[in-house]
Design a protein around this motif. Structure first.
Motif, PDB file in Angstrom:
ATOM      1  N   ILE A 114       1.006  -1.182   0.150  1.00 33.97           N
ATOM      2  CA  ILE A 114       0.035   0.155  -0.069  1.00 33.97           C
ATOM      3  C   ILE A 114       1.031   1.229   0.078  1.00 33.97           C
ATOM      4  N   PRO A 115       0.785   2.162  -0.958  1.00 30.51           N
ATOM      5  CA  PRO A 115       1.555   3.456  -0.970  1.00 30.51           C
ATOM      6  C   PRO A 115       1.100   4.050   0.319  1.00 30.51           C
ATOM      7  N   SER A 116       2.108   4.687   0.829  1.00 33.57           N
ATOM      8  CA  SER A 116       2.109   5.498   1.980  1.00 33.57           C
ATOM      9  C   SER A 116       1.741   6.996   1.744  1.00 33.57           C
ATOM     10  N   HIS A 117       0.918   7.587   2.836  1.00 33.68           N
ATOM     11  CA  HIS A 117       0.543   8.937   2.605  1.00 33.68           C
ATOM     12  C   HIS A 117       1.723   9.698   3.198  1.00 33.68           C
ATOM     13  N   HIS A 118       2.023  11.104   2.828  1.00 33.49           N
ATOM     14  CA  HIS A 118       3.192  11.709   3.000  1.00 33.49           C
ATOM     15  C   HIS A 118       3.296  12.078   4.693  1.00 33.49           C
ATOM     16  N   VAL A 119       2.144  12.056   5.173  1.00 34.43           N
ATOM     17  CA  VAL A 119       1.976  12.408   6.720  1.00 34.43           C
ATOM     18  C   VAL A 119       2.576  10.934   7.311  1.00 34.43           C
TER      19      VAL A 119
END
Length: 224
Positions: free
Chosen positions: A213-218
């Motif tokens: 799963i690609p991670s959010h920048h936060v």
């Protein structure tokens, strides 16, 4: 030759007895003992499942031993009587039935018994009820992360490390919708590059499956 086979079988049974095999299985002979061992060593991959099923099967054969019920005489009516007498939660009864069904399937394939006495036995239906676990709203989430940020900014030592850890864990669940066991099992190597463009997390799901799963920048910031 017959005497040699008899001595070999006796030696095998003695060896199996040292490993805690049920007397009902030992009395059924070396073939039954070997199939029993194969089931719990090669037939079940998960250690937790193996231990749970071994306890369940052991309780059943202790029940059989107390009634002088040999392996070849176990019938559906005996299985039904045991499950009813044992009682307990529906999930537990179903778990015991599953363990015994798989074991007797293994016995049938190995020609230890002629049929599986578990197949005809029904268990109670399990009623599922919706829980009432509250879901955090936006304001509560903001307050939670404000607490983390304040603790990280002002604290030091183990207290700061714990806050950093907890913020990363909760953020991982929030931004990936991952299961608790999957998130708490993260390793550094599970933070990987996905789609050759961005970084993400590799979730270890059930049955050995992996989900990238690609991670959010936060989330990237909190993990860093």
């Amino acid at each position: 030759m017959d005497q040699h086979l008899t001595l070999s079988a006796t030696s095998e049974i003695s060896s199996f007895r040292k490993h805690g095999l049920p007397e009902t299985i030992l009395e059924a002979g070396p073939r039954a003992a070997w199939r029993f061992v194969e089931y719990f060593t090669a037939g079940i991959a998960n250690d937790h499942t193996r231990a749970t099923y071994f306890r369940a099967v052991g309780q059943f054969f202790a029940w059989c031993q107390a009634r002088e019920l040999g392996l070849e005489r176990v019938a559906p009516m005996h299985m039904a009587a045991y499950l009813k007498q044992r009682g307990g939660a529906v999930a537990t009864i179903k778990q015991h039935r599953a363990a015994l069904k798989m074991l007797f399937d293994h016995f049938v394939v190995g020609q230890v018994v002629s049929r599986n006495p578990v197949l005809e036995v029904k268990t109670p239906r399990q009623k599922l009820q919706k829980g009432k676990t509250p879901v955090l709203d936006t304001l509560q989430l903001q307050e939670l992360y404000q607490y983390f940020d304040e603790t990280i900014r002002t604290a030091s030592g183990p207290t700061r490390v714990i806050a950093l850890r907890d913020r990363a864990i909760t953020a991982s669940m929030l931004y990936t919708f991952g299961r608790v066991s999957a998130v708490t099992g993260f390793l550094l190597s599970d933070y990987v590059q996905v789609w050759h463009r961005t970084w993400g997390l590799c979730l270890h799901e059930k049955n050995g499956n992996y989900l990238e799963i690609p991670s959010h920048h936060v989330l990237d910031e909190y993990l860093a």
